[in-house]
Design a protein around this motif. Structure first.
Motif, PDB file in Angstrom:
ATOM      1  N   ILE A  50       0.810  -1.215   0.000  1.00 53.35           N
ATOM      2  CA  ILE A  50       0.000   0.000   0.000  1.00 53.35           C
ATOM      3  C   ILE A  50       0.842   1.264   0.000  1.00 53.35           C
ATOM      4  N   GLY A  51       1.979   1.243   0.675  1.00 53.97           N
ATOM      5  CA  GLY A  51       2.848   2.418   0.706  1.00 53.97           C
ATOM      6  C   GLY A  51       3.349   2.809  -0.674  1.00 53.97           C
ATOM      7  N   LYS A  52       3.698   1.804  -1.485  1.00 52.00           N
ATOM      8  CA  LYS A  52       4.172   2.080  -2.850  1.00 52.00           C
ATOM      9  C   LYS A  52       3.053   2.675  -3.700  1.00 52.00           C
ATOM     10  N   PHE A  53       1.837   2.127  -3.547  1.00 50.97           N
ATOM     11  CA  PHE A  53       0.708   2.658  -4.312  1.00 50.97           C
ATOM     12  C   PHE A  53       0.424   4.117  -3.915  1.00 50.97           C
ATOM     13  N   ILE A  54       0.501   4.389  -2.632  1.00 54.39           N
ATOM     14  CA  ILE A  54       0.268   5.759  -2.166  1.00 54.39           C
ATOM     15  C   ILE A  54       1.335   6.693  -2.717  1.00 54.39           C
ATOM     16  N   LYS A  55       2.583   6.270  -2.653  1.00 57.93           N
ATOM     17  CA  LYS A  55       3.688   7.099  -3.156  1.00 57.93           C
ATOM     18  C   LYS A  55       3.509   7.392  -4.649  1.00 57.93           C
ATOM     19  N   GLU A  56       3.113   6.374  -5.428  1.00 57.17           N
ATOM     20  CA  GLU A  56       2.870   6.572  -6.860  1.00 57.17           C
ATOM     21  C   GLU A  56       1.775   7.609  -7.086  1.00 57.17           C
ATOM     22  N   ARG A  57       0.708   7.513  -6.303  1.00 57.35           N
ATOM     23  CA  ARG A  57      -0.412   8.455  -6.455  1.00 57.35           C
ATOM     24  C   ARG A  57       0.002   9.868  -6.036  1.00 57.35           C
ATOM     25  N   VAL A  58       0.815   9.976  -4.996  1.00 56.02           N
ATOM     26  CA  VAL A  58       1.323  11.280  -4.564  1.00 56.02           C
ATOM     27  C   VAL A  58       2.146  11.896  -5.686  1.00 56.02           C
ATOM     28  N   ASP A  59       3.012  11.099  -6.293  1.00 56.27           N
ATOM     29  CA  ASP A  59       3.848  11.596  -7.394  1.00 56.27           C
ATOM     30  C   ASP A  59       2.996  12.046  -8.581  1.00 56.27           C
ATOM     31  N   GLU A  60       1.961  11.252  -8.901  1.00 59.71           N
ATOM     32  CA  GLU A  60       1.054  11.614 -10.002  1.00 59.71           C
ATOM     33  C   GLU A  60       0.302  12.903  -9.703  1.00 59.71           C
ATOM     34  N   SER A  61      -0.143  13.036  -8.462  1.00 61.07           N
ATOM     35  CA  SER A  61      -0.974  14.176  -8.070  1.00 61.07           C
ATOM     36  C   SER A  61      -0.176  15.450  -7.845  1.00 61.07           C
ATOM     37  N   LYS A  62       1.127  15.289  -7.618  1.00 58.44           N
ATOM     38  CA  LYS A  62       2.015  16.435  -7.376  1.00 58.44           C
ATOM     39  C   LYS A  62       1.558  17.267  -6.172  1.00 58.44           C
ATOM     40  N   ILE A  63       1.101  16.576  -5.139  1.00 56.06           N
ATOM     41  CA  ILE A  63       0.697  17.246  -3.910  1.00 56.06           C
ATOM     42  C   ILE A  63       1.954  17.480  -3.073  1.00 56.06           C
ATOM     43  N   THR A  64       2.069  18.653  -2.491  1.00 57.22           N
ATOM     44  CA  THR A  64       3.262  18.987  -1.716  1.00 57.22           C
ATOM     45  C   THR A  64       3.284  18.233  -0.397  1.00 57.22           C
TER      46      THR A  64
END
Length: 142
Positions: free
Chosen positions: A8-22
């Motif tokens: 789950i951590g990897k999926f979250i990190k991928e989504r954070v990178d896609e979303s470009k949230i600070t």
């Protein structure tokens, strides 16, 4: 495979990178410091309340990863056994397949990775359901 092993951590990190949230916005929303957030990216699992907050922040249903896993990998003998309908908690039928699940299965068949019989045996998808998906695929491609 996407749904077999869920980190789950990897999926979250991928989504954070896609979303470009600070990282500042993430820390504020989750009420955690930067180190704690970075640690979450390495976790294979996390508390459901925290996962719900991540889902809201990133506008992505991370719980669907687990639902998809259950649909694909729950043993057929467990389906229907020891399940009593209750008015207290919602009851979800197993035979509701998301588009992601259908695409995943169809990709495996069309690539030759699995046969129709392999899919029926491994994922306990009814033969008629699988044939309906194949017909729809043929209709859209032809």
């Amino acid at each position: 495979m996407l749904y077999k092993e869920i980190h789950i951590g990897k999926f979250i990190k991928e989504r954070v990178d896609e979303s470009k949230i600070t990282i500042e916005r993430i820390c504020k929303f989750l009420n955690r410091d930067e180190d704690a957030v970075e640690d979450m990216y390495t976790n294979t699992s996390m508390d459901t309340d925290l996962l719900l907050r991540w889902s809201k922040l990133l506008e992505y249903d991370f719980f669907r990863l687990y639902s998809s896993h259950l649909i694909l990998y729950a043993p057929p003998s467990a389906v229907g056994k020891n399940q009593q309908k209750s008015d207290k908690i919602p009851y979800f039928r197993k035979n509701i397949y998301t588009q992601e699940i259908k695409d995943f299965i169809m990709k495996r068949i069309l690539s030759g990775e699995m046969t129709q019989n392999d899919v029926i045996k491994e994922y306990s998808i009814p033969k008629s359901t699988l044939h309906r998906w194949l017909q729809k695929t043929d209709n859209t491609n032809g």
